[in-house]
Design a protein around this motif. Structure first.
Motif, short mmCIF file in Angstrom:
data_model
loop_
_atom_site.label_atom_id
_atom_site.label_comp_id
_atom_site.label_asym_id
_atom_site.label_seq_id
_atom_site.Cartn_x
_atom_site.Cartn_y
_atom_site.Cartn_z
N ALA A 174 0.81 -1.22 0.00
CA ALA A 174 0.00 0.00 0.00
C ALA A 174 0.84 1.27 0.00
O ALA A 174 0.30 2.38 0.00
CB ALA A 174 -0.93 0.00 1.22
N ILE A 175 2.16 1.12 0.00
CA ILE A 175 3.05 2.27 0.13
C ILE A 175 4.05 2.27 -1.03
O ILE A 175 4.60 1.24 -1.38
CB ILE A 175 3.81 2.22 1.48
N HIS A 176 4.27 3.45 -1.61
CA HIS A 176 5.28 3.60 -2.65
C HIS A 176 6.65 3.62 -1.96
O HIS A 176 7.07 4.64 -1.43
CB HIS A 176 5.05 4.89 -3.44
N GLY A 177 7.32 2.47 -1.97
CA GLY A 177 8.55 2.34 -1.21
C GLY A 177 9.64 3.31 -1.63
O GLY A 177 10.35 3.87 -0.80
N GLY A 178 9.78 3.53 -2.95
CA GLY A 178 10.82 4.43 -3.43
C GLY A 178 10.64 5.84 -2.93
O GLY A 178 11.58 6.48 -2.45
N GLU A 179 9.42 6.37 -3.02
CA GLU A 179 9.17 7.74 -2.57
C GLU A 179 9.23 7.85 -1.05
O GLU A 179 9.69 8.86 -0.51
CB GLU A 179 7.83 8.23 -3.10
N LEU A 180 8.76 6.82 -0.34
CA LEU A 180 8.83 6.84 1.12
C LEU A 180 10.28 6.95 1.59
O LEU A 180 10.63 7.83 2.39
CB LEU A 180 8.20 5.59 1.70
N VAL A 181 11.12 6.06 1.08
CA VAL A 181 12.52 6.03 1.52
C VAL A 181 13.24 7.29 1.07
O VAL A 181 14.01 7.89 1.83
CB VAL A 181 13.21 4.76 0.97
N ALA A 182 13.01 7.72 -0.17
CA ALA A 182 13.68 8.91 -0.67
C ALA A 182 13.31 10.15 0.14
O ALA A 182 14.16 10.99 0.45
CB ALA A 182 13.33 9.12 -2.14
N SER A 183 12.05 10.26 0.50
CA SER A 183 11.60 11.44 1.25
C SER A 183 12.04 11.39 2.71
O SER A 183 12.37 12.42 3.31
CB SER A 183 10.08 11.57 1.15
N TYR A 184 12.05 10.19 3.30
CA TYR A 184 12.57 10.06 4.66
C TYR A 184 14.03 10.46 4.72
O TYR A 184 14.45 11.26 5.58
CB TYR A 184 12.39 8.63 5.16
N THR A 185 14.82 9.95 3.79
CA THR A 185 16.25 10.25 3.81
C THR A 185 16.53 11.70 3.41
O THR A 185 17.53 12.28 3.82
CB THR A 185 17.03 9.29 2.90
#
Length: 279
Positions: free
Chosen positions: A154-165
């Motif tokens: 349910a989560i766009h992993g690439g955008e989640l990780v990129a935005s967190y970092t």
């Protein structure tokens, strides 16, 4: 006007932990080998400024490689049959295989974030074969990073990780550089960042490991950004305190990704430590 960089990219096939891997690496310069390890979920493109720095490549053969599953390195055969969960032993085995595969003689090993953690294990295991290690954003123990939302349908992993970092960059760092790192992270394969944090936050505990490092055999330099809330200055100070003879630099105006987020400022701290490795 076209500009041709001096970086050369190649592939190396290695065997590590009983599996074969096709590894991509880039290099530039000549002299003492400087083997560079990227951060969790990213790849060796983070080191492009270092590879293009003539003051570094004058004395060092800079080599930056993509870990398996990362960047331009392939996963092993039948990778789809297992979840990717990086362990300390697997990580060390890959680094050692690249080191031996390229026939590096007494290299300096430099890593950032998870790479800054594993260099402590590298130093502990192989200190008599090293000139030294440079730990960027280094911690010996960093629980709490691993969670299943990092690989969730349910989560766009690439955008989640990129935005967190992205939030781990210092506020002073140029947005173009922070966005460049965002782009690298957004291209990570599904579950790769999660698998890296398994090493970094579950499997890795170097608090006893670092006590065996002898800086008379293997020099140790530790550099951490004052804005890093992942591997905090306090975490790195704890590492330095446990390794007599290590050097510690807390970098003003720097976050978790010094090699890419603001290289001109970072190199002011790095160059003296590289000179220390040469002396």
């Amino acid at each position: 006007m076209a500009k041709l960089e001096s970086i050369v990219g190649r592939y190396l096939t290695i065997e590590a932990s009983g599996r074969e891997y096709r590894i991509y690496f880039e290099e530039a310069g000549s002299g003492i080998p400087l083997l560079c390890l990227h951060t969790a979920g990213a790849d060796s493109r983070q080191y492009r400024h270092l590879l293009n720095d003539p003051e570094v490549t004058r004395n060092f053969r800079v080599i930056a490689f993509d870990m398996p599953y990362h960047g331009r390195s392939n996963p092993p055969d039948q990778w789809w049959l297992d979840k990717y969960l990086l362990t300390t032993d697997q990580y060390l085995s890959v680094i050692r295989a690249v080191w031996k595969g390229l026939d590096l003689d007494r290299p300096v090993v430099m890593g950032c974030s998870m790479g800054g953690a594993i260099v402590l294990k590298v130093a502990s295991e192989y200190q008599s074969e090293l000139r030294g290690v440079v730990g960027l954003e280094t911690s010996a123990y960093a629980p709490g990073r691993f969670n299943d939302f990092l690989h969730h349908p349910a989560i766009h992993g690439g955008e989640l990780v990129a935005s967190y970092t992205f939030g781990l960059n210092a506020p002073q760092s140029p947005e173009s550089s922070a966005r460049e790192n965002w782009w690298y992270y957004s291209q990570s394969g599904p579950g790769v960042y999660r698998g890296d944090t398994y090493f970094y936050s579950v499997d890795w505990d170097g608090r006893e490991v670092i006590k065996s490092i002898d800086t008379e055999k293997c020099k140790v330099s530790l550099l951490t950004g004052v804005y890093d809330y992942s591997a905090t200055p306090e975490m790195t100070r704890d590492v330095a305190a446990a390794i007599p003879g290590s050097r510690l630099v807390i970098m003003e105006g720097m976050g978790h990704f010094p090699v890419i987020e603001n290289y001109p400022v970072f190199r002011e701290s790095l160059l003296p430590e590289l000179q220390f490795m040469l002396d």
